[in-house]
Enzyme design. Structure first.
Site, PDB file in Angstrom:
ATOM      1  N   GLY A  25       0.850  -1.165   0.057  1.00 47.87           N
ATOM      2  CA  GLY A  25       0.048   0.024  -0.071  1.00 47.87           C
ATOM      3  C   GLY A  25       0.722   1.276   0.081  1.00 47.87           C
ATOM      4  N   ASN A  26       0.027   2.290  -0.007  1.00 45.70           N
ATOM      5  CA  ASN A  26       0.931   3.692   0.288  1.00 45.70           C
ATOM      6  C   ASN A  26       0.293   4.432   1.292  1.00 45.70           C
ATOM      7  OD1 ASN A  26      -0.986   5.430  -1.142  1.00 45.70           O
ATOM      8  ND2 ASN A  26      -0.649   4.173  -2.715  1.00 45.70           N
TER       9      ASN A  26
END
Ligand code: C5P
Length: 225
Positions: free
Chosen positions: A29-30
């Site tokens: 993810g980020n």
């Protein structure tokens, strides 16, 4: 809002970060919070637009009066944006789309094995959605806006990215503490293909959102409603 200058317009906004699964319990993810994209959605509704918000991961509640499509991966985000863009006057790509995804998805949870190191994770590129919608406009005159988070050579990198992506406007953020990712505030320069460069001082993401619409509206003026 004071003006209903987006009345009769359909705008598509992507927001939040994508999650690229490795197995049923893990993902890449980020740090995108979705706040900028949600601010764009709220301000567009206030200015009279019909809004489709394609939302990746975010903890924010669905904004009122907005058609929200929740997605997980970059490929799902691409499908949803392309579908909604078919009759859109403007598409604003504020989502943090993962550049890469794991090459393989393990359908069962990846297990620890005694005395063995794990297999390396390999990645493949995701399609660049912004470049794709910019080069294949779903409607003549459809306006496309991108975002770029840069850490150095902000303006030079931004100008190069505007040309490379082929969008009409590029909102260039300098990433740092109290700015961009996760923060409620932002500071940016908005670059246009006509050479205009509009600085937006440090402030709430709503202010930046309003400035984006201020630049979009006159550029839509020639398009049919
Ligand atoms: O290339 P970069 O990731 O810096 O570009 C950022 C812009 O491109 C954002 O508007 C983002 O939503 C969009 N993007 C995309 N598809 C990708 C990567 C980024 O549409 N695979």
């Amino acid at each position: 809002a004071l003006t209903q200058d987006l009345a009769g317009r359909h705008v598509v906004i992507s927001a939040g970060g994508t999650r690229e699964p490795l197995d049923p319990v893990r993902y890449l993810g980020n740090r995108s919070s979705g706040k900028q994209g949600y601010a764009l959605a709220r301000t567009a509704v206030a200015r009279g637009a019909r809004v489709t918000l394609v939302a990746g991961n975010t903890e924010l509640p669905d904004p009122a009066g907005v058609d929200v499509v929740h997605v997980g991966t970059a490929l799902q985000l691409r499908e949803a944006v392309l579908k909604a863009a078919a009759d859109a006057d403007a598409v604003v790509m504020a989502a943090a789309v993962a550049d890469f995804r794991p090459t393989v998805y393990a359908t069962g949870k990846i297990k620890k094995r005694d005395g063995q190191e794990p297999d390396p994770v390999t990645l493949v590129r995701n399609p660049d959605i912004l470049a794709e919608i910019s080069s294949e406009r779903a409607r003549p005159g459809q306006l496309v806006v991108g975002f770029a988070a840069e850490t150095d050579e902000v303006l030079a990198n931004g100008r190069a990215k505007l040309a490379r992506k082929g969008c009409d406007l590029l909102v260039v953020n300098e990433v740092g503490e109290h700015r961009a990712f996760g923060s409620a505030e932002n500071e940016a320069v908005i670059l246009a293909t006509d050479g205009t460069e509009t600085p937006v001082p440090y402030g709430p993401k709503e202010d930046l959102a309003e400035t984006v619409w201020d630049l979009v509206v006159p550029r839509l003026a020639e398009n049919r409603r």
